[in-house]
Design an enzyme around this catalytic site. Sequence first.
Site, PDB file in Angstrom:
ATOM      1  N   TYR A  86      95.479 -36.520 -43.741  1.00 47.05           N
ATOM      2  CA  TYR A  86      95.796 -37.739 -43.607  1.00 47.05           C
ATOM      3  C   TYR A  86      94.485 -38.931 -44.038  1.00 47.05           C
ATOM      4  O   TYR A  86      93.948 -38.932 -43.453  1.00 47.05           O
ATOM      5  CB  TYR A  86      95.813 -37.987 -42.217  1.00 47.05           C
ATOM      6  N   TYR A 100     102.462 -44.764 -48.502  1.00 51.50           N
ATOM      7  CA  TYR A 100     101.713 -45.114 -47.107  1.00 51.50           C
ATOM      8  C   TYR A 100     103.115 -44.599 -46.215  1.00 51.50           C
ATOM      9  O   TYR A 100     103.998 -45.693 -45.976  1.00 51.50           O
ATOM     10  CB  TYR A 100     100.855 -45.869 -46.674  1.00 51.50           C
TER      11      TYR A 100
END
Length: 387
Positions: free
Chosen positions: A292, A342
């Site tokens: 992440y 994103y």
Amino acid sequence: MPPAIPSRSRKVAAVGIALSDCGRVDGVTPFALHAQAARRALADCGLDRGVIDGVASAGLGTLAPVEVAEYLGLAPRWVDSTSVGGATWEVMAAHAAEAIAAGRANAVLLVYGSTARADIKAGRRTSNLSFGARGPLQFEAPYGHSLIAKYAMAARRHMHEYGTTRDHLFNVALACRNRANQNPAAMMYERPLTRDMYMTSRWISEPLCLFDNCLETDGALACVVVSAERARDCRTTPVYVHSVAQGLPSQHHGMVNYWNDAPLSGPAWTAARHLWKQADFGPQDVDVAQIYDAFTPLIPLSLEGYGFCGRGEGGAFTEGGALESGGRLPINTGGGGLSEAYVHGFNLINEGVKQLRGTSTAQVPDASTCLVTAGEGVPTSALLLRA
């Protein structure tokens, strides 16, 4: 190489994945993006929507899976609306796997869509994320202590404690950008990043600059998860959910608390203990990782937390092309949140599936194991996938 796959790791598989149109998609609702991604994921694995009896969705409120199911014309007997920020999708994948293994569902659609970029550009929302004003945050948000500022503080402390440099953060940004340059679906496709561009870009929250931050994105993703038996009927190669874990540090109030039992020990350290305990292999056996990356400092912190290097060594680990294709640990091979899109980390799961199918645009040769991590916030979560 890790040992042969045990039978318990062959119960549940991801079989269909998809990304909607992505970037800035004007004039489209989040529901329409959900539908586009869902249709593409079902087409990917060759399943009819009528077999879907579970829906997991978040981002549109607590009734998200119900409303999405209605919009898509589905009639699920199992739904999940868990929402824990950047940790949501690994948690939902775990919940789906558990529901299928327990017989509560046969085929689960995980789907998420957002028009965040268009909303920000139109002034309908702010990109200065401070997650409301409840609990301790009510004393911080009015002074601009946003999410990026918290990660900037963690990065600065890592620099102070362990000698991490901006060049280490650039290595992270560059690895993600280089992979996005190979991915036609990425927002940063064919848009190279140089060290000079990085070092001279504007500050967002010092020591983090423009290229240390993820992309504002409109887009949706979907993933179809089914039992191993049903996976045999799909046109795609199944990728199995091997191990799942969540983690919270002992002091977990607020967002991104790295000042707890030991310096800079975030929730990844807790999640990792449980993740590897359940697995039949360790960090040394991971072929590729999808970590992440809402902000570049998360990569060094996660490398330490998940055991790829020692405490304080995450910055140095990035040297010598370690994160690039052919390096010690290729990461975020679709471009990640920094350079593909994103979407709260959902794309990292799908990219992990691509790698283990052998269909990534930046394919790691013979990849059979993949770590997928969630946000190094509160809480975090992680998946191990196996071919």
